[in-house]
Write a protein that holds these residues in place. Structure first.
Motif, mmCIF file in Angstrom:
data_model
loop_
_atom_site.group_PDB
_atom_site.id
_atom_site.type_symbol
_atom_site.label_atom_id
_atom_site.label_comp_id
_atom_site.label_asym_id
_atom_site.label_seq_id
_atom_site.Cartn_x
_atom_site.Cartn_y
_atom_site.Cartn_z
ATOM 1 N N GLU A 192 0.599 12.126 0.862
ATOM 2 C CA GLU A 192 2.055 12.213 0.808
ATOM 3 C C GLU A 192 2.541 12.503 2.222
ATOM 4 N N TRP A 193 3.451 11.663 2.702
ATOM 5 C CA TRP A 193 3.922 11.770 4.081
ATOM 6 C C TRP A 193 5.436 11.945 4.081
ATOM 7 N N PRO A 194 5.931 13.169 4.192
ATOM 8 C CA PRO A 194 7.378 13.406 4.145
ATOM 9 C C PRO A 194 8.083 12.872 5.388
ATOM 10 N N VAL A 195 9.348 12.508 5.227
ATOM 11 C CA VAL A 195 10.154 12.156 6.399
ATOM 12 C C VAL A 195 10.378 13.419 7.218
ATOM 13 N N THR A 196 10.790 13.243 8.448
ATOM 14 C CA THR A 196 10.859 14.333 9.416
ATOM 15 C C THR A 196 11.865 15.418 9.021
ATOM 16 N N THR A 214 6.328 2.400 15.241
ATOM 17 C CA THR A 214 5.447 1.410 14.635
ATOM 18 C C THR A 214 5.578 1.494 13.120
ATOM 19 N N ARG A 215 4.826 0.657 12.410
ATOM 20 C CA ARG A 215 4.787 0.652 10.951
ATOM 21 C C ARG A 215 4.103 1.913 10.429
ATOM 22 N N ALA A 216 4.480 2.324 9.233
ATOM 23 C CA ALA A 216 3.840 3.504 8.641
ATOM 24 C C ALA A 216 2.347 3.296 8.453
ATOM 25 N N ASP A 217 1.963 2.100 8.001
ATOM 26 C CA ASP A 217 0.531 1.887 7.735
ATOM 27 C C ASP A 217 -0.307 1.899 9.001
ATOM 28 N N ALA A 218 0.306 1.631 10.151
ATOM 29 C CA ALA A 218 -0.436 1.674 11.415
ATOM 30 C C ALA A 218 -0.821 3.099 11.791
ATOM 31 N N LEU A 219 -0.123 4.077 11.243
ATOM 32 C CA LEU A 219 -0.410 5.476 11.524
ATOM 33 C C LEU A 219 -1.194 6.143 10.401
ATOM 34 N N LEU A 220 -1.526 5.367 9.382
ATOM 35 C CA LEU A 220 -2.075 5.939 8.157
ATOM 36 C C LEU A 220 -3.418 6.627 8.365
ATOM 37 N N ALA A 221 -4.325 6.022 9.133
ATOM 38 C CA ALA A 221 -5.656 6.604 9.308
ATOM 39 C C ALA A 221 -5.574 7.986 9.938
ATOM 40 N N ALA A 222 -4.745 8.127 10.965
ATOM 41 C CA ALA A 222 -4.602 9.430 11.625
ATOM 42 C C ALA A 222 -3.972 10.448 10.688
ATOM 43 N N GLN A 223 -3.004 10.000 9.882
ATOM 44 C CA GLN A 223 -2.378 10.915 8.933
ATOM 45 C C GLN A 223 -3.377 11.399 7.888
ATOM 46 N N LEU A 246 0.331 7.071 -8.901
ATOM 47 C CA LEU A 246 0.239 6.295 -7.663
ATOM 48 C C LEU A 246 -1.216 6.067 -7.265
ATOM 49 N N ALA A 247 -2.037 7.095 -7.390
ATOM 50 C CA ALA A 247 -3.456 6.959 -7.046
ATOM 51 C C ALA A 247 -4.155 5.988 -7.987
ATOM 52 N N GLU A 248 -3.844 6.063 -9.264
ATOM 53 C CA GLU A 248 -4.459 5.159 -10.241
ATOM 54 C C GLU A 248 -4.139 3.701 -9.927
ATOM 55 N N GLN A 249 -2.970 3.461 -9.374
ATOM 56 C CA GLN A 249 -2.573 2.099 -9.050
ATOM 57 C C GLN A 249 -2.996 1.677 -7.646
ATOM 58 N N GLY A 250 -3.731 2.535 -6.950
ATOM 59 C CA GLY A 250 -4.326 2.147 -5.676
ATOM 60 C C GLY A 250 -3.441 2.270 -4.464
ATOM 61 N N TYR A 251 -2.364 3.025 -4.556
ATOM 62 C CA TYR A 251 -1.516 3.203 -3.375
ATOM 63 C C TYR A 251 -2.227 4.081 -2.353
ATOM 64 N N ALA A 252 -2.044 3.749 -1.082
ATOM 65 C CA ALA A 252 -2.685 4.514 -0.015
ATOM 66 C C ALA A 252 -1.846 5.710 0.412
ATOM 67 N N TYR A 253 -0.525 5.549 0.342
ATOM 68 C CA TYR A 253 0.341 6.645 0.752
ATOM 69 C C TYR A 253 1.673 6.576 0.017
ATOM 70 N N SER A 254 2.306 7.733 -0.023
ATOM 71 C CA SER A 254 3.648 7.885 -0.568
ATOM 72 C C SER A 254 4.483 8.635 0.456
ATOM 73 N N SER A 255 5.766 8.304 0.521
ATOM 74 C CA SER A 255 6.698 9.052 1.366
ATOM 75 C C SER A 255 7.898 9.402 0.486
ATOM 76 N N ARG A 265 0.811 -1.224 0.000
ATOM 77 C CA ARG A 265 0.000 0.000 0.000
ATOM 78 C C ARG A 265 0.840 1.268 0.000
ATOM 79 N N GLY A 266 2.137 1.145 0.315
ATOM 80 C CA GLY A 266 2.981 2.319 0.440
ATOM 81 C C GLY A 266 4.102 2.344 -0.575
ATOM 82 N N TYR A 267 4.586 3.542 -0.887
ATOM 83 C CA TYR A 267 5.654 3.720 -1.869
ATOM 84 C C TYR A 267 6.578 4.838 -1.410
ATOM 85 N N ARG A 268 7.877 4.625 -1.592
ATOM 86 C CA ARG A 268 8.863 5.696 -1.411
ATOM 87 C C ARG A 268 9.740 5.745 -2.650
#
Length: 286
Positions: free
Chosen positions: A175-179, A266-275, A136-145, A116-119
């Motif tokens: 889109e979820w940038p690194v810190t 934790t895993r990125a996908d575990a935080l996905l809903a809040a993001q 990315l959206a067309e291919q069904g990805y949930a998030y990108s970093s 579900r994720g891509y970097r």
């Protein structure tokens, strides 16, 4: 607050710093150390009792299928890092779509779980690739970093948001940038990788604490080769590339152990809903 822990699974010869020195055609003949280094990372995570997200090259997965199964069996998220570390701005939209599709098929076949994720390699989604998020959206990805909101000679989209954002009005993709950290009016990279190796541990800890005080989880990244001081040296690489790649290798594992102890991960996908709930729309033209 839980933070996102991520690993970019690639070998020492596949990095952007050496892309003009080491030809892709020569990769199969080079000493591969990624499996042993990933196993060392898995051991570090197991000791700390933390799960993470492994953004993995399809090239690596094809050659080490048992490693992919070990990652998944240990409870980690498997995500895409593209097939062979080609930067997104070096591809057309069609080539990017094919790269995503090929890599996802490899990872899902070996890992047995949805990807579900891509970097993007070298954070190469930027102003030169206005079509990337739509693909990315067309291919069904949930998030990108894949976007770095910094000024850098290899990558960067300085005007983009520092926190999770929504690149498309009609898609749930975020889109979820690194810190990063704001210092004296500048946005500085602070989410791991070479910056974590080159700078004192206290800077990384301060940046994560500050991100958490702002109400956002940090997202950390590093590469398995960064805990491998015994890796081969590329003698004919540019001096700047050597400094960036080799400095701080012997200290990296110790810094990681401190971070794993000092914060919750934790895993990125575990935080996905809040993001997704907090992500705001943003477009370059806005």
């Amino acid at each position: 607050m839980q933070n996102g822990l991520s690993v970019d699974v690639e070998d020492w010869f596949q990095v952007g710093a050496f892309e003009r020195t080491i030809d892709r055609a020569d990769w199969p003949a080079l000493e591969c150390r990624v499996e042993a280094n990933c196993d060392a990372v898995l051991h570090l995570f197991a000791e700390a009792g933390v799960p993470g997200t492994f953004f993995t090259l399809g090239w690596v997965a094809e050659r080490y299928p048992a490693l992919i199964r070990r990652i998944v069996d240990a409870g980690h998220e498997l995500a895409s890092h593209g097939y062979d570390h080609k930067r997104v701005f070096q591809m057309t939209a069609g080539e990017f779509a094919a790269d995503l599709e090929k890599t996802r098929a490899i990872l899902e076949n070996l890992g047995g779980q949805p990807v579900r994720g891509y970097r993007a390699p070298s954070f190469s989604v930027d102003m030169r690739t206005p079509w990337a998020h739509a693909v990315l959206a067309e291919q069904g990805y949930a998030y990108s970093s894949s976007v770095a909101p910094v000024v850098h000679d290899h990558y960067g989209w300085p005007r983009s948001p520092r926190h999770a954002w929504q690149p498309l009005p009609d898609s749930a993709l975020i889109e979820w940038p690194v810190t990063t950290a704001r210092v004296a009016g500048r946005t500085l990279a602070a989410g791991g990788g070479g910056f974590m190796r080159l700078l004192p541990y206290g800077f990384t800890r301060w940046a994560i604490e500050r991100m958490n005080r702002e109400g956002h989880p940090a997202i950390l990244y590093f590469h398995p080769w960064e805990i491998d001081p015994g890796q081969p040296r590329v003698a004919d690489a540019p001096l700047r590339s050597k400094v960036r790649h080799y400095t701080g290798l012997s200290a990296m594992a110790g810094k990681l152990k401190k971070l794993l102890d000092d914060f919750e991960w934790t895993r990125a996908d575990a935080l996905l809903a809040a993001q997704r709930d907090r992500a705001r729309p943003w477009r370059a033209a806005a």
